[in-house]
Design an enzyme around this catalytic site. Structure first.
Site, PDB file in Angstrom:
ATOM      1  N   ASP A  92       0.827  -1.206   0.000  1.00 35.04           N
ATOM      2  CA  ASP A  92       0.000   0.000   0.000  1.00 35.04           C
ATOM      3  C   ASP A  92       0.864   1.260   0.000  1.00 35.04           C
ATOM      4  O   ASP A  92       1.459   1.606   1.020  1.00 35.04           O
ATOM      5  CB  ASP A  92      -0.906  -0.038   1.238  1.00 35.04           C
ATOM      6  CG  ASP A  92      -1.819   1.161   1.362  1.00 35.04           C
ATOM      7  OD1 ASP A  92      -1.973   1.895   0.362  1.00 35.04           O
ATOM      8  OD2 ASP A  92      -2.392   1.353   2.452  1.00 35.04           O
ATOM      9  N   ASP A 274      -1.776   5.795  -5.280  1.00 31.25           N
ATOM     10  CA  ASP A 274      -2.030   4.899  -4.155  1.00 31.25           C
ATOM     11  C   ASP A 274      -2.397   3.494  -4.617  1.00 31.25           C
ATOM     12  O   ASP A 274      -3.499   3.255  -5.105  1.00 31.25           O
ATOM     13  CB  ASP A 274      -3.152   5.494  -3.302  1.00 31.25           C
ATOM     14  CG  ASP A 274      -3.417   4.715  -2.026  1.00 31.25           C
ATOM     15  OD1 ASP A 274      -2.734   3.706  -1.785  1.00 31.25           O
ATOM     16  OD2 ASP A 274      -4.314   5.117  -1.272  1.00 31.25           O
TER      17      ASP A 274
END
Length: 381
Positions: A92, A274
């Site tokens: 992430d 992201d």
């Protein structure tokens, strides 16, 4: 400097230096798993927190809404402890903490996943500090420790890791990943925690202080590469964008247009690249403009549906970033499942930032350059 970055990274790849490739497999999304168990409608109704809460947590308590991970599908394997215990994690770039379930967690979410047993690791050290990450419907509570994490061919010693002792609700029960490995800047990490990639850089375990991500549309060839840029995953040239705030992988988007007309981000806006967010997230007014332009209609849960028969007539949405155009065709910004089509754009009520998630990264090979604080983008193969 930017040309030198590419040359050095590609040279390292060709010389077989400490290049680490982590295959990412495309698994079942949390959305699909919840739907199969009849829990999706209840989950969507209960989510009260906006996407932006992921981007406002500092110190020991961080905030991450579960909706961020609802459509995430790209996961990889890592190993923790000595001897190593295997875990599937979500890599992430929108967070910085690293955590996995532990044997001390008795919730259903933990019982349904691999749980780390520190008693079986000769290299584990208890840091004696708490970890708390808020997830919309509850908090992940845990403790921090040190241990050895193995990522492909890299053995990263004395790595801080969060061991969950409580996970919220039953939602994580059906996720295909066990834990989360954050790859944003250290300023986002919980107190006492050092991000995994920072530890690798500090110990000179990677050939270059950068990593790159390729997300295959079909999920068969997806790859996270540490320490190198792999030209086999993109066409044309990389275009570089300066990071504006060294917390997230944040940069300036000049505008968002359809048929040459600005429909969002007029005058410029900030965006975050992201891998832990699946969709394209933006301010509500901007997203509503785009949804109307592409013919999407809102359902009772706030999501936007599209008539699959209209895909061939829908417009291309173009992001201009640092003077370069990045078009997204209808096939890129929509998803189809069992005859239903859904918009890849999602609104956020509490932030003016955009979040460019997997929808964007699938189309554009992404380089995250910590040495020079740059993001590199090129058309993915």
């Amino acid at each position: 400097m930017r040309c030198l970055v590419v040359l050095l990274a590609v040279f390292a790849l060709s010389q077989g230096a400490e290049i680490t490739r982590i295959p990412l497999y495309k698994g079942k999304s949390l959305r699909k798993a919840l739907k199969e168990h009849g829990l999706l409608e209840d989950f969507l109704q209960k989510q009260q927190y906006g996407i932006s809460s992921k981007y406002s947590g500092f110190g020991e308590v961080a905030s991450v809404p579960l909706t961020n991970y609802l459509d995430s599908q790209y996961f990889g394997k890592i190993y923790l402890g000595t001897p190593p215990q295997e875990f599937t994690v979500l890599f992430d770039t929108g967070s910085s903490d690293f955590w996995v379930p532990s044997i001390y967690c008795k919730s259903n979410a933990c019982k349904n996943h691999q749980r780390f047993d520190p008693r079986k690791s000769s290299t584990f050290q208890n840091l004696g500090k708490p970890l708390s990450i808020h997830y919309g419907t509850g908090s992940m509570q845990g403790i921090l420790g040190y241990d050895t994490v193995t990522v492909s061919n890299i053995v990263d010693i004395q790595q801080t890791v969060g061991l969950s002792t409580q996970e919220p609700g039953d939602v994580f029960t059906y996720a295909e990943f066990d834990g989360i490995l954050g790859m944003a800047y250290p300023s986002l990490a919980s107190e006492y925690s050092i991000p995994v990639f920072d530890n690798m850089m500090n110990r000179h375990l990677v050939a270059q202080d950068l990593f790159s991500v390729y997300m295959d549309r079909n999920g068969q060839e997806s790859m996270l590469t540490l320490g190198a840029i792999d030209p086999s995953y993109y066409t044309g040239s990389l275009h570089w964008v300066p990071v504006t705030v060294q917390q997230y992988w944040q940069f300036t988007v000049d505008s968002v247009t359809i048929s040459g007309v600005v429909v969002a981000c007029e005058g410029g806006c900030q965006a975050i690249l992201d891998t832990g967010t699946s969709k394209l997230v933006g301010p509500s007014s901007d997203i509503l403009n785009i949804q109307q332009a592409i013919g999407a209609t809102q359902n009772q849960y706030g999501e936007f549906d599209i008539d699959c028969d209209n895909l061939s007539y829908m417009p291309t949405v173009v992001f201009e970033i640092n003077g370069k155009m990045y078009p997204l065709t209808p096939s890129a910004y929509t998803s189809q499942d069992q005859g239903f089509c859904t918009s890849g754009f999602q609104s956020e009520n509490h932030s003016q930032k955009w979040i460019l998630g997997d929808v964007f990264i699938r189309e554009y090979y992404s380089v995250f350059d910590r040495a020079n604080n740059l993001v590199g983008l090129a058309k993915a193969i």
